[in-house]
Design an enzyme around this catalytic site. Structure first.
Site, PDB file in Angstrom:
ATOM      1  N   SER A 135      44.104  40.796  33.195  1.00 30.99           N
ATOM      2  CA  SER A 135      44.629  41.577  32.067  1.00 30.99           C
ATOM      3  C   SER A 135      43.621  41.623  30.912  1.00 30.99           C
ATOM      4  O   SER A 135      43.562  42.610  30.175  1.00 30.99           O
ATOM      5  CB  SER A 135      45.959  40.996  31.578  1.00 30.99           C
ATOM      6  OG  SER A 135      45.872  39.592  31.456  1.00 30.99           O
ATOM      7  N   HIS A 159      56.001  30.640  30.952  1.00 31.42           N
ATOM      8  CA  HIS A 159      57.229  31.422  31.033  1.00 31.42           C
ATOM      9  C   HIS A 159      58.491  30.573  30.937  1.00 31.42           C
ATOM     10  O   HIS A 159      59.593  31.081  31.143  1.00 31.42           O
ATOM     11  CB  HIS A 159      57.237  32.260  32.317  1.00 31.42           C
ATOM     12  CG  HIS A 159      56.270  33.416  32.272  1.00 31.42           C
ATOM     13  ND1 HIS A 159      54.938  33.247  32.011  1.00 31.42           N
ATOM     14  CD2 HIS A 159      56.456  34.753  32.422  1.00 31.42           C
ATOM     15  CE1 HIS A 159      54.338  34.441  32.022  1.00 31.42           C
ATOM     16  NE2 HIS A 159      55.232  35.364  32.263  1.00 31.42           N
ATOM     17  N   ASP A 194      56.401  40.537  31.910  1.00 32.34           N
ATOM     18  CA  ASP A 194      57.384  39.924  32.823  1.00 32.34           C
ATOM     19  C   ASP A 194      58.805  40.020  32.290  1.00 32.34           C
ATOM     20  O   ASP A 194      59.571  39.056  32.346  1.00 32.34           O
ATOM     21  CB  ASP A 194      56.994  38.476  33.160  1.00 32.34           C
ATOM     22  CG  ASP A 194      55.614  38.412  33.786  1.00 32.34           C
ATOM     23  OD1 ASP A 194      55.381  39.129  34.784  1.00 32.34           O
ATOM     24  OD2 ASP A 194      54.741  37.701  33.255  1.00 32.34           O
TER      25      ASP A 194
HETATM   26  N1  SAH Z   1      47.591  37.548  31.955  1.00 31.20           N
HETATM   27  C1  SAH Z   1      47.241  37.031  33.273  1.00 31.20           C
HETATM   28  C2  SAH Z   1      48.273  36.087  33.847  1.00 31.20           C
HETATM   29  C3  SAH Z   1      48.617  34.913  32.981  1.00 31.20           C
HETATM   30  S1  SAH Z   1      49.499  33.682  33.905  1.00 31.20           S
HETATM   31  C4  SAH Z   1      47.037  38.196  34.257  1.00 31.20           C
HETATM   32  O1  SAH Z   1      47.454  39.307  33.974  1.00 31.20           O
HETATM   33  O2  SAH Z   1      46.487  37.992  35.314  1.00 31.20           O
HETATM   34  C5  SAH Z   1      49.979  32.591  32.618  1.00 31.20           C
HETATM   35  C6  SAH Z   1      48.858  31.743  32.065  1.00 31.20           C
HETATM   36  O3  SAH Z   1      49.373  31.079  30.913  1.00 31.20           O
HETATM   37  C7  SAH Z   1      48.331  30.639  32.999  1.00 31.20           C
HETATM   38  O4  SAH Z   1      46.972  30.843  33.256  1.00 31.20           O
HETATM   39  C8  SAH Z   1      48.584  29.338  32.221  1.00 31.20           C
HETATM   40  O5  SAH Z   1      47.510  28.403  32.325  1.00 31.20           O
HETATM   41  C9  SAH Z   1      48.733  29.826  30.798  1.00 31.20           C
HETATM   42  N2  SAH Z   1      49.545  28.948  29.943  1.00 31.20           N
HETATM   43  C10 SAH Z   1      50.771  28.455  30.186  1.00 31.20           C
HETATM   44  N3  SAH Z   1      51.212  27.715  29.161  1.00 31.20           N
HETATM   45  C11 SAH Z   1      50.230  27.747  28.214  1.00 31.20           C
HETATM   46  C12 SAH Z   1      50.083  27.166  26.909  1.00 31.20           C
HETATM   47  N4  SAH Z   1      51.043  26.430  26.360  1.00 31.20           N
HETATM   48  N5  SAH Z   1      48.941  27.394  26.234  1.00 31.20           N
HETATM   49  C13 SAH Z   1      47.945  28.156  26.780  1.00 31.20           C
HETATM   50  N6  SAH Z   1      48.040  28.735  28.003  1.00 31.20           N
HETATM   51  C14 SAH Z   1      49.167  28.531  28.712  1.00 31.20           C
HETATM   52 MG    MG Z   2      52.638  38.078  33.471  1.00 27.78          MG
END
Ligand code: SAH
Ligand code: MG
Length: 211
Positions: free
Chosen positions: A51, A144, A170
């Protein structure tokens, strides 16, 4: 103005969770945002940079910057037994998920490195250091869980400038398709006087900050 074909091929080859149609919408949202050299585009949840590249293409067109935040350890749902677990991204020694190196490779191949600043850390901790009312776009796609989703919304929505874009990923009306927190946040936003809904494409919902 679509993403150029070479970048789209790289995006398609990058692991992540951003269907093309939603990525195209994210790109469009960034292009209509008030992003410039003083007002960056902020992403929470880098993963491998899929993304991020949509945002980076727009940042280039706007002469802006993407600030993308991730601790790179993955979320709950990136570990077994969830279907979003990718064995290739497991660190050999720690056995934790480790997405930073793959993200760096993605960025290097894109030639958009100078458009992206990566923050490796916790989104809630970093929010304490980031100025209020300064971002042109905030894209929330991090942890999430209920606590993390709401924290990201509460911490990061006040970072927007007037006219800035808040994008939430999502968002599923049907609980069978995915977790509730993003949908609950969007439901709250629909009752807010500060945010005006733009549109929802797939699971990507967008609002404009009106004050
Ligand atoms: N935007 C990406 C998908 C993100 S998946 C795409 O489109 O491919 C969600 C991400 O959030 C993961 O990599 C995870 O490491 C991160 N994440 C989860 N909790 C977090 C937090 N508290 N602080 C920073 N990153 C976090
Ligand atoms: Mg997502």
């Amino acid at each position: 103005m679509p993403v150029e074909p070479a970048i789209q091929r790289l995006i398609d080859a990058t692991p992540g969770f951003m269907p093309r149609v939603e990525g195209a919408y994210l790109h469009e949202l960034a292009l209509i945002s008030p992003g410039n050299s003083e007002h960056p585009l902020v992403e929470i949840g880098t993963y491998c940079g899929k993304s991020t590249l949509y945002l980076a293409c727009a940042a280039k067109a706007l002469s802006s910057t993407v600030i993308t935040i991730d601790h790179h350890k993955g979320s709950e749902e990136n570990y077994p037994p969830f279907p979003y677990f990718d064995q290739r991204l497991r660190h050999r020694v720690s056995q934790d998920l480790e997405t930073f190196n793959t993200f760096r490779d993605t960025l290097r191949l894109s030639n958009l490195t100078e458009r992206v600043m990566a923050v490796v850390g916790d989104s809630s901790n970093y929010a304490k250091l980031f100025p209020q009312g300064s971002a042109a776009l905030v894209f929330i796609d991090g942890g999430h869980s209920s606590v993390q989703s709401w924290s990201d919304f509460i911490d990061w929505s006040p970072k927007l400038i007037q006219g800035g874009v808040l994008a939430i990923h999502d968002v599923f009306d049907d609980p069978a398709q995915g977790g509730r927190p993003p949908f609950e946040i969007v439901t709250a936003l629909r009752h807010s006087k500060t945010f005006v809904e733009l549109n929802q494409v797939g699971s990507l919902a967008a609002f404009i900050c009106s004050s």
